[in-house]
Design a protein around this motif. Structure first.
Motif, PDB file in Angstrom:
ATOM      1  N   VAL A  70       0.842  -1.203   0.000  1.00  0.00           N
ATOM      2  CA  VAL A  70       0.000   0.000   0.000  1.00  0.00           C
ATOM      3  C   VAL A  70       0.876   1.251   0.000  1.00  0.00           C
ATOM      4  CG1 VAL A  70      -1.696   1.327   1.321  1.00  0.00           C
ATOM      5  CG2 VAL A  70      -1.908  -1.166   1.154  1.00  0.00           C
ATOM      6  N   HIS A  71       1.873   1.277   0.876  1.00  0.00           N
ATOM      7  CA  HIS A  71       2.771   2.425   0.939  1.00  0.00           C
ATOM      8  C   HIS A  71       3.625   2.531  -0.323  1.00  0.00           C
ATOM      9  CE1 HIS A  71       1.783   3.326   5.084  1.00  0.00           C
ATOM     10  NE2 HIS A  71       1.999   2.070   5.420  1.00  0.00           N
ATOM     11  N   ARG A  73       2.995   1.671  -3.402  1.00  0.00           N
ATOM     12  CA  ARG A  73       2.259   2.215  -4.545  1.00  0.00           C
ATOM     13  C   ARG A  73       2.090   3.726  -4.421  1.00  0.00           C
ATOM     14  NH1 ARG A  73      -2.141  -2.727  -4.914  1.00  0.00           N
ATOM     15  NH2 ARG A  73      -1.022  -3.966  -6.457  1.00  0.00           N
ATOM     16  N   ARG A  74       1.805   4.200  -3.230  1.00  0.00           N
ATOM     17  CA  ARG A  74       1.666   5.641  -3.029  1.00  0.00           C
ATOM     18  C   ARG A  74       2.993   6.349  -3.262  1.00  0.00           C
ATOM     19  NH1 ARG A  74      -1.718   5.188   2.637  1.00  0.00           N
ATOM     20  NH2 ARG A  74      -3.733   4.601   1.739  1.00  0.00           N
ATOM     21  N   SER A  77       3.865   6.297  -7.039  1.00  0.00           N
ATOM     22  CA  SER A  77       3.012   7.212  -7.793  1.00  0.00           C
ATOM     23  C   SER A  77       3.439   8.661  -7.580  1.00  0.00           C
ATOM     24  CB  SER A  77       1.549   7.022  -7.377  1.00  0.00           C
ATOM     25  OG  SER A  77       0.703   7.910  -8.080  1.00  0.00           O
ATOM     26  N   ALA A 275      -0.074   2.365 -12.974  1.00  0.00           N
ATOM     27  CA  ALA A 275       0.341   2.758 -11.625  1.00  0.00           C
ATOM     28  C   ALA A 275      -0.699   3.661 -10.976  1.00  0.00           C
ATOM     29  CB  ALA A 275       1.690   3.474 -11.689  1.00  0.00           C
ATOM     30  N   HIS A 276      -1.293   4.540 -11.765  1.00  0.00           N
ATOM     31  CA  HIS A 276      -2.346   5.422 -11.252  1.00  0.00           C
ATOM     32  C   HIS A 276      -3.550   4.616 -10.796  1.00  0.00           C
ATOM     33  CE1 HIS A 276      -5.033   8.877 -11.012  1.00  0.00           C
ATOM     34  NE2 HIS A 276      -5.848   8.275 -11.853  1.00  0.00           N
ATOM     35  N   ARG A 278      -3.625   1.481  -9.856  1.00  0.00           N
ATOM     36  CA  ARG A 278      -3.286   0.685  -8.678  1.00  0.00           C
ATOM     37  C   ARG A 278      -3.272   1.533  -7.402  1.00  0.00           C
ATOM     38  NH1 ARG A 278       0.745  -1.940 -12.530  1.00  0.00           N
ATOM     39  NH2 ARG A 278      -0.122  -4.023 -12.879  1.00  0.00           N
ATOM     40  N   SER A 279      -2.925   2.797  -7.515  1.00  0.00           N
ATOM     41  CA  SER A 279      -2.863   3.649  -6.330  1.00  0.00           C
ATOM     42  C   SER A 279      -4.222   4.243  -5.960  1.00  0.00           C
ATOM     43  CB  SER A 279      -1.856   4.782  -6.542  1.00  0.00           C
ATOM     44  OG  SER A 279      -2.270   5.659  -7.571  1.00  0.00           O
TER      45      SER A 279
END
Length: 284
Positions: A70-71, A73-74, A77, A275-276, A278-279
């Motif tokens: 979770v972290h 991906r943020r 991004s 990527a967008h 997924r985030s």
């Protein structure tokens, strides 16, 4: 001594999480499998937590790995957005996206609103169709990326789970006659198969009043009170109501939403949109 999370390590970790196999992830990030394994060991040492669990089919994430993803991906991004903005490298090109009708209504506007301003020179073409048709088109090379529905138990990356629900007009009678009239998607779609399997298991007679990949047609038949439909909960329009267990209909399964993309040959624009998604998508 202070520790920091290296962007390359996080990018490799995200690739492992998304592919579920070190071999495929190594191909995506252009490293050897041995080098990728060393990266994952370094990352586990850095956070002092086990992140990956080796299985007979590949690798899966531990609880700590899920939390880090979770972290990651943020962070990735934000990193990529900052780099593109500060270097003036707004991405260009054409992006061909496939999305089922129900997800297009529920999620696509928010996804595009968040992505288009970052890359104003990019041309985005959207194709809406049932998942099997999108899969076929993606396999032929007609789409750069597709959001598709999969069974909850499917292997690989699941970005979001959605509940399938029975749907009827708000003014429709509480009890439907036998055989139950159904408005469903194409025969090879998950909603169609799940509805029939649940009714067969419950011994409830039914008939197919409408079966098509057209969401607008399905909704029209449902609104005319001619049939009960099956939709994902997020896609239920406000003028329709979800039928609860008190209606006598059996429970339906949850399904997953995932991305189809050729990671080895994807363009930077396609990678950026993936990527967008997924985030952002899991939080919508």
């Amino acid at each position: 001594m202070a520790h920091s999370l290296d962007i390359d390590l996080l990018r490799s970790f995200a690739a492992v999480a998304e592919t579920g196999a070190l071999s495929r992830a190594a191909e995506r990030v252009s490293r050897s499998q041995a080098a990728l394994s060393m990266q994952m060991k370094r990352l586990e040492d850095l956070v002092a937590q086990p992140l990956l669990r080796r299985t007979g089919r590949g690798v899966s994430l531990t609880v700590q790995g899920e939390r880090l993803l979770v972290h990651a991906r943020r962070i990735l991004s934000a990193h990529d957005d900052a780099l593109a903005e500060l270097s003036g490298r707004s991405l260009t090109g054409t992006l061909r996206i496939g999305c089922p009708d129900d997800y297009a209504q529920a999620f696509l506007p928010a996804l595009l609103r968040g992505f288009a301003p970052r890359h104003p020179a990019a041309a985005i073409a959207v194709v809406c169709a049932a998942t099997p048709r999108l899969e076929e088109r993606w396999q032929r090379g007609g789409l750069d990326l597709a959001l598709v529905s999969v069974a909850r138990s499917a292997e690989g990356e699941i970005l979001r789970h959605e509940e399938l629900v029975w749907v009827a007009p708000r003014g429709a009678p509480a009890a439907w006659p036998d055989p139950l009239p159904l408005a469903l998607g194409d025969p090879d779609t998950l909603d169609h198969r799940a509805a029939r399997a649940a009714l067969d298991k419950a011994g409830r007679p039914y008939r197919i009043a409408y079966a098509s990949g057209s969401l607008s047609g399905l909704l029209a038949v449902t609104r005319s009170e001619q049939a009960v439909a099956v939709l994902t909960r997020a896609a239920v329009p406000p003028d329709l109501r979800i039928l609860t267990r008190s209606s006598g209909l059996p429970a339906l399964p949850r399904i997953g939403l995932t991305i189809r993309m050729d990671g080895a040959h994807a363009t930077p624009l396609t990678r950026a949109f993936a990527a967008h998604v997924r985030s952002v998508l899991p939080a919508l």
